[in-house]
Design a protein around this motif. Sequence first.
Motif, PDB file in Angstrom:
ATOM      1  N   GLY A  22       0.832  -1.185   0.000  1.00 18.10           N
ATOM      2  CA  GLY A  22       0.000   0.000   0.000  1.00 18.10           C
ATOM      3  C   GLY A  22       0.875   1.246   0.000  1.00 18.10           C
ATOM      4  O   GLY A  22       2.102   1.151   0.145  1.00 18.10           O
ATOM      5  N   PRO A  23       0.283   2.435  -0.123  1.00 17.58           N
ATOM      6  CA  PRO A  23       1.064   3.675  -0.142  1.00 17.58           C
ATOM      7  C   PRO A  23       1.883   3.901   1.130  1.00 17.58           C
ATOM      8  O   PRO A  23       2.871   4.633   1.113  1.00 17.58           O
ATOM      9  CB  PRO A  23       0.000   4.761  -0.302  1.00 17.58           C
ATOM     10  CG  PRO A  23      -1.188   4.068  -0.867  1.00 17.58           C
ATOM     11  CD  PRO A  23      -1.149   2.676  -0.314  1.00 17.58           C
ATOM     12  N   ASP A  24       1.459   3.254   2.226  1.00 16.72           N
ATOM     13  CA  ASP A  24       2.175   3.392   3.500  1.00 16.72           C
ATOM     14  C   ASP A  24       3.232   2.296   3.678  1.00 16.72           C
ATOM     15  O   ASP A  24       3.754   2.117   4.782  1.00 16.72           O
ATOM     16  CB  ASP A  24       1.189   3.360   4.662  1.00 16.72           C
ATOM     17  CG  ASP A  24       0.359   2.075   4.695  1.00 16.72           C
ATOM     18  OD1 ASP A  24       0.496   1.247   3.761  1.00 16.72           O
ATOM     19  OD2 ASP A  24      -0.424   1.905   5.647  1.00 16.72           O
ATOM     20  N   THR A  25       3.526   1.563   2.599  1.00 18.90           N
ATOM     21  CA  THR A  25       4.480   0.440   2.546  1.00 18.90           C
ATOM     22  C   THR A  25       3.983  -0.802   3.293  1.00 18.90           C
ATOM     23  O   THR A  25       4.748  -1.739   3.476  1.00 18.90           O
ATOM     24  CB  THR A  25       5.894   0.816   3.045  1.00 18.90           C
ATOM     25  OG1 THR A  25       5.881   1.003   4.459  1.00 18.90           O
ATOM     26  CG2 THR A  25       6.427   2.062   2.353  1.00 18.90           C
ATOM     27  N   ARG A  26       2.726  -0.808   3.711  1.00 17.09           N
ATOM     28  CA  ARG A  26       2.159  -2.009   4.327  1.00 17.09           C
ATOM     29  C   ARG A  26       1.930  -3.054   3.239  1.00 17.09           C
ATOM     30  O   ARG A  26       1.398  -2.747   2.162  1.00 17.09           O
ATOM     31  CB  ARG A  26       0.841  -1.664   5.022  1.00 17.09           C
ATOM     32  CG  ARG A  26       0.128  -2.836   5.680  1.00 17.09           C
ATOM     33  CD  ARG A  26      -1.113  -2.344   6.425  1.00 17.09           C
ATOM     34  NE  ARG A  26      -1.997  -1.618   5.518  1.00 17.09           N
ATOM     35  CZ  ARG A  26      -2.980  -2.197   4.822  1.00 17.09           C
ATOM     36  NH1 ARG A  26      -3.195  -3.501   4.943  1.00 17.09           N
ATOM     37  NH2 ARG A  26      -3.747  -1.478   4.034  1.00 17.09           N
ATOM     38  N   ILE A  27       2.334  -4.296   3.509  1.00 21.38           N
ATOM     39  CA  ILE A  27       2.124  -5.367   2.537  1.00 21.38           C
ATOM     40  C   ILE A  27       0.652  -5.768   2.557  1.00 21.38           C
ATOM     41  O   ILE A  27       0.116  -6.143   3.596  1.00 21.38           O
ATOM     42  CB  ILE A  27       3.011  -6.586   2.853  1.00 21.38           C
ATOM     43  CG1 ILE A  27       4.490  -6.219   2.684  1.00 21.38           C
ATOM     44  CG2 ILE A  27       2.664  -7.763   1.937  1.00 21.38           C
ATOM     45  CD1 ILE A  27       5.449  -7.325   3.080  1.00 21.38           C
ATOM     46  N   VAL A  28       0.015  -5.688   1.392  1.00 19.07           N
ATOM     47  CA  VAL A  28      -1.392  -6.075   1.297  1.00 19.07           C
ATOM     48  C   VAL A  28      -1.574  -7.404   0.574  1.00 19.07           C
ATOM     49  O   VAL A  28      -2.641  -8.003   0.628  1.00 19.07           O
ATOM     50  CB  VAL A  28      -2.217  -4.979   0.596  1.00 19.07           C
ATOM     51  CG1 VAL A  28      -2.221  -3.707   1.423  1.00 19.07           C
ATOM     52  CG2 VAL A  28      -1.696  -4.699  -0.814  1.00 19.07           C
TER      53      VAL A  28
END
Length: 200
Positions: A22-28
């Motif tokens: 995601g844009p926050d570098t969270r792996i989705v």
Amino acid sequence: MKLHYPHAEILNQLQTGVIVYGPDTRIVYNNPSAGELLGLSKDQMRGKLPMDIAWHFVDETGCAIPVQDYPANRVISSGKPIKDLTLGVNSSAHPTTVWLLVSAFAQHDSDGLLTHVVVDFHDISERKRAQELQQEYEVLTRTVLDSMSEHIAVLDKDGVIVAVNLAWHQFARSNCKAAEIHEPIGASYLGACHADGPGS
């Protein structure tokens, strides 16, 4: 909530690792190969558990790469895609460095806002090791040739110089006027060596 990423069933069968951030570098999303190649569990990939303290990316010289230079972070900060970047992964899950060829690109919505960064990578460890062995062989060959007092020049089938040893180079520079003698590799042997130069 489980993300339904398009074509996930197909991606899950690939030997290539795929991660969607995601844009926050969270792996989705990540496929199973991604975790195997990176040496991380599913929980670690999804950020539920801390990563192994020994885990990190390295560049081709073996130096650790700062987190801000990890592929997804680079794409987010620069807005530019990455293609065919060689990175190593050091992890307690693997006895040696796993070398990956990495590409990454951003996905945007209709308003131009960043929605995802997709990173894909595959294992090139065998190729990297073969390159390292070739380099070691070339260094060894060069060392042996340069230790010999005989004047040695290696030519291809067209008479083009592909290698010379130190003795040949020193003798040629002292006895030949051709400019090619200073950078003989790739030059024609007959063109580089005048009649007053070294023999074959």
